[in-house]
Design a protein around this motif. Structure first.
Motif, mmCIF file in Angstrom:
data_model
loop_
_atom_site.group_PDB
_atom_site.id
_atom_site.type_symbol
_atom_site.label_atom_id
_atom_site.label_comp_id
_atom_site.label_asym_id
_atom_site.label_seq_id
_atom_site.Cartn_x
_atom_site.Cartn_y
_atom_site.Cartn_z
ATOM 1 N N TYR A 34 -9.490 2.233 -6.172
ATOM 2 C CA TYR A 34 -8.284 1.428 -6.366
ATOM 3 C C TYR A 34 -8.309 0.184 -5.479
ATOM 4 O O TYR A 34 -7.855 -0.894 -5.876
ATOM 5 C CB TYR A 34 -7.037 2.265 -6.059
ATOM 6 C CG TYR A 34 -5.745 1.495 -6.187
ATOM 7 C CD1 TYR A 34 -5.171 1.254 -7.428
ATOM 8 C CD2 TYR A 34 -5.094 0.991 -5.061
ATOM 9 C CE1 TYR A 34 -3.987 0.530 -7.552
ATOM 10 C CE2 TYR A 34 -3.913 0.272 -5.174
ATOM 11 C CZ TYR A 34 -3.358 0.040 -6.414
ATOM 12 O OH TYR A 34 -2.196 -0.672 -6.533
ATOM 13 N N LEU A 35 -8.835 0.319 -4.266
ATOM 14 C CA LEU A 35 -8.801 -0.788 -3.308
ATOM 15 C C LEU A 35 -10.083 -1.606 -3.290
ATOM 16 O O LEU A 35 -10.068 -2.755 -2.854
ATOM 17 C CB LEU A 35 -8.539 -0.255 -1.892
ATOM 18 C CG LEU A 35 -7.185 0.417 -1.647
ATOM 19 C CD1 LEU A 35 -7.072 0.869 -0.202
ATOM 20 C CD2 LEU A 35 -6.052 -0.529 -1.991
ATOM 21 N N GLN A 36 -11.200 -1.035 -3.736
ATOM 22 C CA GLN A 36 -12.484 -1.703 -3.544
ATOM 23 C C GLN A 36 -13.497 -1.194 -4.564
ATOM 24 O O GLN A 36 -13.576 0.012 -4.804
ATOM 25 C CB GLN A 36 -12.965 -1.383 -2.125
ATOM 26 C CG GLN A 36 -14.258 -1.982 -1.680
ATOM 27 C CD GLN A 36 -14.481 -1.704 -0.199
ATOM 28 O OE1 GLN A 36 -14.076 -2.494 0.650
ATOM 29 N NE2 GLN A 36 -15.101 -0.585 0.117
ATOM 30 N N LYS A 39 -10.011 -8.641 3.604
ATOM 31 C CA LYS A 39 -9.069 -9.312 2.707
ATOM 32 C C LYS A 39 -9.780 -9.803 1.446
ATOM 33 O O LYS A 39 -9.200 -9.792 0.354
ATOM 34 C CB LYS A 39 -8.408 -10.481 3.452
ATOM 35 C CG LYS A 39 -7.220 -11.071 2.729
ATOM 36 C CD LYS A 39 -6.382 -11.948 3.655
ATOM 37 C CE LYS A 39 -7.108 -13.186 4.093
ATOM 38 N NZ LYS A 39 -6.196 -14.135 4.788
ATOM 39 N N ARG A 77 -8.271 -4.841 -2.082
ATOM 40 C CA ARG A 77 -7.010 -5.287 -2.680
ATOM 41 C C ARG A 77 -5.817 -5.029 -1.750
ATOM 42 O O ARG A 77 -4.757 -5.618 -1.916
ATOM 43 C CB ARG A 77 -6.806 -4.588 -4.019
ATOM 44 C CG ARG A 77 -7.897 -4.908 -5.022
ATOM 45 C CD ARG A 77 -7.721 -4.186 -6.337
ATOM 46 N NE ARG A 77 -8.869 -4.448 -7.198
ATOM 47 C CZ ARG A 77 -9.952 -3.686 -7.242
ATOM 48 N NH1 ARG A 77 -10.024 -2.589 -6.491
ATOM 49 N NH2 ARG A 77 -10.963 -3.996 -8.024
ATOM 50 N N ASP A 78 -5.974 -4.118 -0.833
ATOM 51 C CA ASP A 78 -4.987 -3.824 0.208
ATOM 52 C C ASP A 78 -5.753 -3.092 1.292
ATOM 53 O O ASP A 78 -6.975 -2.923 1.180
ATOM 54 C CB ASP A 78 -3.819 -3.005 -0.355
ATOM 55 C CG ASP A 78 -2.522 -3.197 0.434
ATOM 56 O OD1 ASP A 78 -2.605 -3.506 1.649
ATOM 57 O OD2 ASP A 78 -1.431 -3.019 -0.147
#
Length: 379
Positions: free
Chosen positions: A177-179, A287, A291-292
């Protein structure tokens, strides 16, 4: 399909025999054949199983990859990658790793004549210094466990490709989800599915995803021949967990940010490791490629010895003192004696894994309850 849609639908269709919306649990070890070799792709469940196949297709889709393989644990997945190597080969890896990865590298595969270089990969150019004709693989975590070092995947990938090295990225802390390391040049992405992907602390599983067909064939041979494959019930549970991955990760990130901001100014906290802070090393890289910044945070306690650290870590009421991470419930961990206990004291302390360091996996409970628990435990 976009991420949330893939999390719910990728690799899954209504069951053709019943119309069941959820992928059935094919609790079988073997499959009827109309004639020898006429098996519709299924022979024996160590090699493949319809429930596991649906999961593998979903995992590949989440990482924007072509192929997925599910293993009975994250270490089973790691072991399969190491079996691509032979005696005399060398591996470049980070100096801050999950303790289980360090253990299998140094206690198992080093004994078979494979050499590991544990390096500070914050400067990707270090690969040029250590790579030689024996080097075959680069293994990175980012963010790392537990000091949240951020490694520039895209830059590492460029150096690895220039040297014809296989790049494997442990994406457990970030989750897909983030990377997405495949998009940044990784050859293989590894997950401890036990963590964020499963998300409910009820399954132990690992995974590898990749694009290259020949590499997939090699890893599938190891996967089938060595047998570290999960059963259909575990595969079903992970498929169910994935359906809320995007929702859970949003909540982990929101709570993680508030917990990190609270701890940053707490008088009993000496250092805080969380890649969302602008003063965190390689924050700009985080960053760029994430994504977060997630729900994993590590802290050192100001002036605390081992006994005081134990007292504080045992005093939480909402956070649970336990191994693992990434579940909906908040956990606190003492890496020096738990997840990283197999790493020699001088080695772990050199990268900041000290006796007064605690690692928090911030769950999705009400944030006010989490902050109140931190206040009382750190008082």
């Amino acid at each position: 399909m976009r991420f949330a849609t893939k999390a719910i639908h990728a690799g899954q269709e209504p069951d053709p025999s019943t119309g069941a919306v959820m992928t059935p649990i094919f609790q079988t070890s073997t499959y009827a054949q109309k004639a020898p070799g006429d098996n519709q792709g299924f022979e024996y469940s160590r090699g493949t199983n319809p429930t596991r196949k649906a999961l593998e297709e979903c995992l590949a889709a989440l990482e924007n990859a072509k192929h997925g393989l599910a293993f009975s644990s994250g270490m089973g997945a790691t072991d399969a990658v190491m079996k691509l190597l032979k005696p005399g080969d060398e591996v470049i890896t980070g100096n801050d790793l999950y303790g289980g990865s360090y253990r299998i590298f140094t206690k198992i595969y080093a004994e078979y004549g494979i050499k590991f270089h544990f390096l500070d990969l914050s400067d990707p150019a270090i690969i040029e210094q250590y790579a030689n004709h024996n080097t075959k693989l680069v293994w990175i975590e980012t963010p790392t466990n537990p000091t949240m070092q951020v490694v520039d995947i895209e830059a590492i990938a460029k150096h690895a490709k220039a040297k014809n090295l296989l790049l494997v990225v442990d994406n457990t802390f970030a989750s897909p989800y983030l990377q997405n390391p495949m998009d940044l040049g990784a050859d293989v992405v590894m997950h401890s599915v036990t963590k964020y992907i499963g998300g409910h602390s009820d399954v132990v599983m690992g995974a590898l995803v990749m694009n290259d067909d020949e590499l997939y064939k090699k890893l599938w041979f190891i996967y089938n021949a060595c047998g570290a494959t999960p059963g259909p019930m575990d595969s079903f549970l992970v498929l169910r967990g994935i359906k809320t991955l995007h929702l859970r990760m949003k909540a982990h990130c929101e709570n993680g940010r508030k917990v990190a901001e609270f701890l940053k100014t707490h008088p009993h906290v000496d250092k805080i490791y969380w890649p969302g802070f602008t003063d965190h090393p390689n924050h700009e890289v985080a960053k760029k490629q994430m994504r977060d910044f997630g729900g994993m945070i590590s802290i050192t306690l100001k002036g605390a010895d081992l006994a005081e650290t134990f007292r504080i870590s045992s005093g939480f009421k909402v956070f649970t003192l336990a191994e693992s991470l990434g579940g909906v419930e908040s956990l606190i961990n003492h890496p020096a004696t738990m997840t990283h206990g197999s790493i020699p004291k001088d080695v772990r302390e050199a990268v900041g894994v000290t006796d007064n360091l605690l690692r928090l996996s911030v769950g999705v409970e009400d944030i006010e309850d989490l902050l109140e628990d931190l206040k009382q435990a750190l008082a």
